[in-house]
Design an enzyme around this catalytic site. Structure first.
Site, short mmCIF file in Angstrom:
data_model
loop_
_atom_site.label_atom_id
_atom_site.label_comp_id
_atom_site.label_asym_id
_atom_site.label_seq_id
_atom_site.Cartn_x
_atom_site.Cartn_y
_atom_site.Cartn_z
N HIS A 1 37.40 37.84 35.52
CA HIS A 1 37.42 38.99 36.17
C HIS A 1 38.71 39.47 36.39
O HIS A 1 39.66 38.50 36.57
CB HIS A 1 36.98 38.90 37.80
CG HIS A 1 37.19 39.56 38.52
ND1 HIS A 1 36.93 41.31 38.47
CD2 HIS A 1 37.92 39.79 39.87
CE1 HIS A 1 37.46 41.95 39.32
NE2 HIS A 1 37.80 41.14 40.36
N HIS B 1 45.22 46.17 31.79
CA HIS B 1 46.10 47.21 31.47
C HIS B 1 45.50 48.50 31.16
O HIS B 1 46.06 49.42 31.56
CB HIS B 1 47.04 46.61 30.36
CG HIS B 1 47.96 47.48 29.76
ND1 HIS B 1 47.65 48.55 28.75
CD2 HIS B 1 49.34 47.54 30.07
CE1 HIS B 1 48.87 49.13 28.65
NE2 HIS B 1 49.73 48.55 29.18
N CYS C 1 33.79 41.89 43.99
CA CYS C 1 33.86 42.01 42.54
C CYS C 1 32.75 41.01 41.69
O CYS C 1 32.97 41.10 40.48
CB CYS C 1 35.29 41.51 42.47
SG CYS C 1 36.36 43.03 43.16
N ASN D 1 41.87 47.09 37.84
CA ASN D 1 40.78 46.18 38.48
C ASN D 1 39.50 47.20 38.50
O ASN D 1 39.36 48.05 39.56
CB ASN D 1 41.20 45.63 39.68
CG ASN D 1 40.09 44.84 40.35
OD1 ASN D 1 38.93 44.92 40.00
ND2 ASN D 1 40.31 44.12 41.32
N HIS E 1 29.06 29.96 46.90
CA HIS E 1 29.58 30.71 48.18
C HIS E 1 30.41 29.82 48.96
O HIS E 1 29.79 28.59 49.37
CB HIS E 1 28.21 30.95 48.78
CG HIS E 1 28.35 32.39 49.65
ND1 HIS E 1 29.56 32.59 50.70
CD2 HIS E 1 27.95 33.63 49.44
CE1 HIS E 1 29.60 33.72 51.19
NE2 HIS E 1 28.43 34.34 50.53
N HIS F 1 34.41 32.27 23.90
CA HIS F 1 35.20 33.47 24.58
C HIS F 1 35.08 33.65 25.99
O HIS F 1 33.94 32.97 26.64
CB HIS F 1 34.47 34.91 24.20
CG HIS F 1 34.25 34.99 22.62
ND1 HIS F 1 35.47 35.08 21.72
CD2 HIS F 1 33.21 34.81 21.76
CE1 HIS F 1 34.90 35.20 20.34
NE2 HIS F 1 33.68 34.97 20.55
#
Length: 506
Positions: A405, A434, A237, A438, A317, A401
């Protein structure tokens, strides 16, 4: 008994050794982060800093010279040297500085209404397929109720069939639908001729056909023959940030002005799990249809029409650790059915990855006052015998802002707590989860589209996009608004933004 000189020298030497060891340990505990991060800035501004001694010596010479004739000669010599050196430094800086990268616009795909999957339809459909036992159906029902997803998320057409039809053909249809839909909208909004694109980066973790997804786009839009195209796979993702980083690096080293397009998506059709292993059922409940397309440019003239300027990209990572490596893992269950398993250690590993990322990220973005607080806290914890909690920097001082994720409700809750954010800061993430579920690597763009649709992005505002991915990775990117930003036409929130924010039940 009198102390001899030799004994005193020996004691002093031992004390010095202990002091050096203590200092070495302290520097090691800091991991020299600030020194390592400061070095590139020192080198990049070396020419500018080297002017300071020249200016100081000029004033000293002028002050010390009493004779007006000598003063005039000295002043002229130093002025000529100063002007020449300044001119050289300016020209050298212009030719060697990295090229700025601008975000012209972006587009997020919105599926057709017939692909919506309300909770009751989702559970009923799962029951009718006959692949899930009662325990698995009940588990999915509980996950959905606690997930933070609404009743208007989308699943691909193949999953609406009874029985489902997860073929390669159906997966290609899903990929073409979402990618071409996002790109068509992007090209329409920017009046861009696809022939002008010099760099194409596509990321999709779970679906990697031959020819590749990037080749699908090249073929569809008849892109030029010398285009640099890349197809990133299996990166989870957070791959959207990785793709942006790759496009940025390519744009910065290009000698010619050009455009780069980054397409981020995930494919569900062939990756739906039809077994009964609980840890592999969670992705069925969370992941939904998605795609984003982002247009980047290295053209200085585009600074007037671009929405944002790219400021920082920081990637972390943690794959060297076995638990982190295996916490999101594609595998077969006991009966040979393939799916993606989510470990119970996922949230803890995500927290460690976040900590590692902001340790590197913080010094680049936080104000000096916050960095001094971090440093003083480190020193105090090192030398104090008391149990002192690590200082959590206030990232609200650095960013206006936040696009976290939307991996799940627990992910958003954890970051809201750890970063001490306000509800308004995580609102874009909660509302995206919502409304769209995802959406994997594209979720941070649906969130930025939400902020724009609310009219919250003003000139000079900084946006932090942060994403987590398998491997395990935590990646951050920072954008600065060049002017007050308005939402682009045909955005994903265009006809529903007035309904949000909505209350999400516990």
């Amino acid at each position: 008994m009198p102390v001899t000189t030799a004994t005193m020298d020996k004691d002093d030497s031992a004390a010095a050794v202990r002091a050096r060891i203590l200092l070495s340990d302290f520097l090691h505990s800091l991991k020299l982060k600030y020194l390592k991060l400061g070095y590139p800035y020192l080198i990049s501004n070396l020419l500018t800093l080297s002017l300071i001694p020249l200016i100081i010596s000029t004033f000293i010479q002028i002050y010390q010279t009493q004779n007006l004739n000598k003063l005039w000669i000295v002043e002229c010599n130093y002025n000529l040297t100063f002007v020449g050196f300044t001119l050289f430094a300016f020209i050298f800086h212009i030719h060697t500085r990295p090229r700025a990268v601008y975000l012209i616009d972006f587009s997020c795909f919105r599926p057709a209404d017939n692909l919506k999957a309300p909770f009751h339809s989702f559970i009923q459909h799962s029951h009718l397929t006959g692949d899930f036992d009662d325990s698995s159906l009940d588990f999915q029902r509980k996950i959905l109720l606690r997930s933070g997803l609404g009743d208007e998320t989308y699943v691909p057409e193949a999953m609406h069939c009874i029985p489902p039809r997860p073929s390669i053909f159906a997966a290609r249809c899903e990929a073409e639908s979402v990618m071409f839909g996002a790109l068509d909208n992007l090209f329409n909004n920017t009046n861009l001729n696809p022939k002008e694109i010099g760099i194409l980066v596509v990321n999709c973790s779970l679906f990697n056909p031959i020819p590749s997804l990037s080749s699908m786009i090249v073929n569809k839009y008849n892109l030029r023959r010398n285009i640099m195209s890349f197809n990133l796979a299996g990166m989870g993702c957070s791959a959207g940030v990785i793709a942006t980083d790759l496009a940025r690096d390519l744009l910065m080293v290009q000698k010619n002005d050009t455009y780069a397009v980054v397409v981020s998506t995930e494919n569900i059709t062939q990756n739906w799990y039809f077994g009964n292993k609980k840890s592999m059922l969670i992705p069925n409940c969370l992941f939904r249809v998605d795609c984003s397309a982002v247009l980047l440019s290295n053209k200085s003239l585009d600074s007037t029409r671009a929405k944002y300027k790219l400021v920082h990209v920081v990637r972390t990572h943690c794959g060297a650790d076995d638990k982190a490596y295996q916490c999101v893992h594609q595998e077969e269950d006991a009966v040979g059915k393939t799916g993606v398993s989510l470990s119970k250690d996922l949230m803890g590993i995500a927290g460690l990855a976040l900590k590692s990322n902001i340790t590197t990220f913080g010094p680049l973005v936080l104000p000096v006052t916050e960095q001094l607080k971090i440093l003083s806290n480190l020193v105090f914890r090192k030398f104090s015998n008391r149990d002192v909690k690590p200082y959590i920097p206030d990232f609200k001082l650095a960013f206006d802002h936040f696009c976290i994720h939307a991996g799940g409700r627990a992910v958003i809750d954890e970051l809201e707590k750890n970063l001490e954010l306000l509800p308004v800061h995580v609102e874009p993430s909660r509302m995206t989860l919502h409304r769209f579920g995802n959406t994997s690597s594209s979720s941070i763009w649906y969130e930025l589209a939400y902020i724009e649709a609310k009219g919250r992005v003003k000139k000079g505002n900084k946006v932090w996009q942060i994403a987590f991915g398998s491997g395990f990775k935590c990646n951050s990117v920072v954008w600065e608004a060049i002017h007050d930003v308005t939402p682009s036409p045909n955005g994903p929130w265009e006809d529903c933004i007035d309904k949000y924010p909505v209350e999400i039940l516990a």
